[in-house]
Design a protein around this motif. Structure first.
Motif, mmCIF file in Angstrom:
data_model
loop_
_atom_site.group_PDB
_atom_site.id
_atom_site.type_symbol
_atom_site.label_atom_id
_atom_site.label_comp_id
_atom_site.label_asym_id
_atom_site.label_seq_id
_atom_site.Cartn_x
_atom_site.Cartn_y
_atom_site.Cartn_z
ATOM 1 N N GLU A 68 57.804 11.965 -51.005
ATOM 2 C CA GLU A 68 58.979 12.001 -50.147
ATOM 3 C C GLU A 68 59.076 10.694 -49.371
ATOM 4 O O GLU A 68 58.059 10.091 -49.019
ATOM 5 C CB GLU A 68 58.896 13.188 -49.180
ATOM 6 N N GLU A 69 60.278 10.277 -49.106
ATOM 7 C CA GLU A 69 60.486 9.033 -48.383
ATOM 8 C C GLU A 69 60.046 9.155 -46.935
ATOM 9 O O GLU A 69 60.102 10.232 -46.334
ATOM 10 C CB GLU A 69 61.962 8.633 -48.447
ATOM 11 N N ASN A 70 59.595 8.013 -46.382
ATOM 12 C CA ASN A 70 59.246 7.914 -44.955
ATOM 13 C C ASN A 70 58.229 8.981 -44.553
ATOM 14 O O ASN A 70 58.353 9.618 -43.506
ATOM 15 C CB ASN A 70 60.505 8.030 -44.090
ATOM 16 N N THR A 71 57.247 9.161 -45.387
ATOM 17 C CA THR A 71 56.233 10.185 -45.155
ATOM 18 C C THR A 71 54.851 9.579 -45.345
ATOM 19 O O THR A 71 54.620 8.808 -46.272
ATOM 20 C CB THR A 71 56.419 11.358 -46.126
ATOM 21 N N THR A 72 53.931 9.931 -44.452
ATOM 22 C CA THR A 72 52.545 9.480 -44.542
ATOM 23 C C THR A 72 51.692 10.608 -45.135
ATOM 24 O O THR A 72 51.832 11.761 -44.742
ATOM 25 C CB THR A 72 51.998 9.107 -43.154
ATOM 26 N N TYR A 73 50.818 10.238 -46.065
ATOM 27 C CA TYR A 73 50.003 11.223 -46.774
ATOM 28 C C TYR A 73 48.522 10.944 -46.567
ATOM 29 O O TYR A 73 48.094 9.787 -46.521
ATOM 30 C CB TYR A 73 50.292 11.170 -48.271
ATOM 31 N N THR A 74 47.722 11.999 -46.472
ATOM 32 C CA THR A 74 46.261 11.900 -46.535
ATOM 33 C C THR A 74 45.761 12.945 -47.521
ATOM 34 O O THR A 74 46.334 14.027 -47.647
ATOM 35 C CB THR A 74 45.596 12.135 -45.163
#
Length: 329
Positions: free
Chosen positions: A98-104
């Motif tokens: 997804e756009e403008n999303t931070t993932y860990t």
């Protein structure tokens, strides 16, 4: 180091040492699926051996945080496994960036040798909070698996191509085995080792893992470790099956018992139950410990255990030398 080239909808893992945590904002078209990349580090020899050629599955946990939003779980202990086509890795509920999303991301492999159809290798009490992976009440004796853990070394910034998420797995457990040497000859003089049991090692504990930092606490519930029968001769020492144990505890003590049966050249049978107590041990994650006993004399009473040979957990690193620890009677 072996690299798996994955198709557009495939997924896999990175199995190496080290690595660092990194999160980035991801911008991607709606049609881009999340993928994983796979490297396998050095071959291991575990209770259930996990190596480059036979790793088949692992589990992924993930969180996503939209801009100006709060983190939510979106990979919920999701299994990634090898498809029917060797080298193709998939997961069932495919997800898109997804756009403008931070993932860990975090991952573990609890054996990792086959697609886990019945949940045998899935760990229920595992939690990922975005920086730390926690496993409560892991029982190494009951699981008897090579437990590997990782936090993704990158999140993925996708433009025209989808860069796979990368993991760097570490062994979370230690491994012990017992080598029995004989000075009574070869041929018909093999000594049969039976009823082999290790007692007193705490089997259960809590794991907290951040990148590069394996921390076990709250040890409890000693359980017996049992090995299949084996034989030993002067030229070919016998060894127990390897056992995985929880590392980190200070001053570990345990008892080894087994029955030794010897038939001499005139068919006289000697049998003796032997016991040794070993104390003051501390196991380190990712290391092997080989305890060595020597049987000498027809009456099998002159027995010693030696200091364990300690080696990093690599291809075939069991050692076979060390000073004396204690007598086995």
């Amino acid at each position: 180091m072996k690299r798996f080239l994955l198709p557009a909808v495939a997924a896999a893992a990175v199995l190496t040492l080290g690595g660092c945590t990194k999160t980035e904002t991801v911008n991607v078209s709606e049609n881009r699926f999340i993928e994983f990349d796979a490297f396998i580090w050095k071959s291991t020899k575990a209770v259930e051996e996990v190596n480059t050629d036979n790793i088949k599955s692992f589990y992924v946990l993930g969180q996503k945080t939209p801009a100006n939003g709060s983190p939510t779980d979106f990979f919920l202990n999701e299994q990634v496994y090898e498809s029917a086509t060797p080298g193709e890795w998939i997961y069932d509920d495919r997800k898109m960036w997804e756009e403008n999303t931070t993932y860990t991301f975090a991952a573990y492999s609890n054996g990792g040798l086959a697609k886990d159809e019945d949940g045998t290798h899935k760990i229920a009490n595992v939690v990922w909070n975005g920086t730390q992976l926690t496993i409560d009440d892991y029982n190494a004796a009951q699981q008897a698996n090579d437990l590997l853990v990782s936090i993704a070394s990158n999140s993925t910034e996708v433009g025209t191509s989808n860069v796979p998420v990368q993991f760097s797995f570490q062994h979370a457990l230690s491994m012990i085995k017992f080598t029995i040497k004989s000075e009574l000859g070869d041929n018909n003089n093999a000594i049969k080792i039976s009823n082999f049991k290790v007692s007193g090692i705490n089997a259960q504990a809590k794991l907290t893992y951040t990148t590069g930092n394996i921390n076990w606490t709250e040890w409890s519930d000693p359980e017996d470790l049992l090995a299949e029968n084996f034989t030993t001769t002067t030229s070919v020492p016998g060894a127990s099956e390897p056992f995985v144990v929880i590392p980190g505890e200070e001053g570990v003590g345990f008892t080894v018992t087994f029955t030794a049966t010897f038939i001499d050249d005139v068919d006289d049978t000697y049998k003796q139950d032997l016991t040794a107590t070993i104390s003051g041990q501390k196991f380190t994650a990712g290391y092997r410990y080989n305890y060595i006993a020597t049987i000498s004399g027809a009456d099998m009473k002159v027995i010693t255990f030696e200091e364990p040979d300690v080696t990093p957990w690599t291809d075939d690193s069991w050692g076979d030398n060390g000073p004396v620890i204690s007598d086995l009677n």
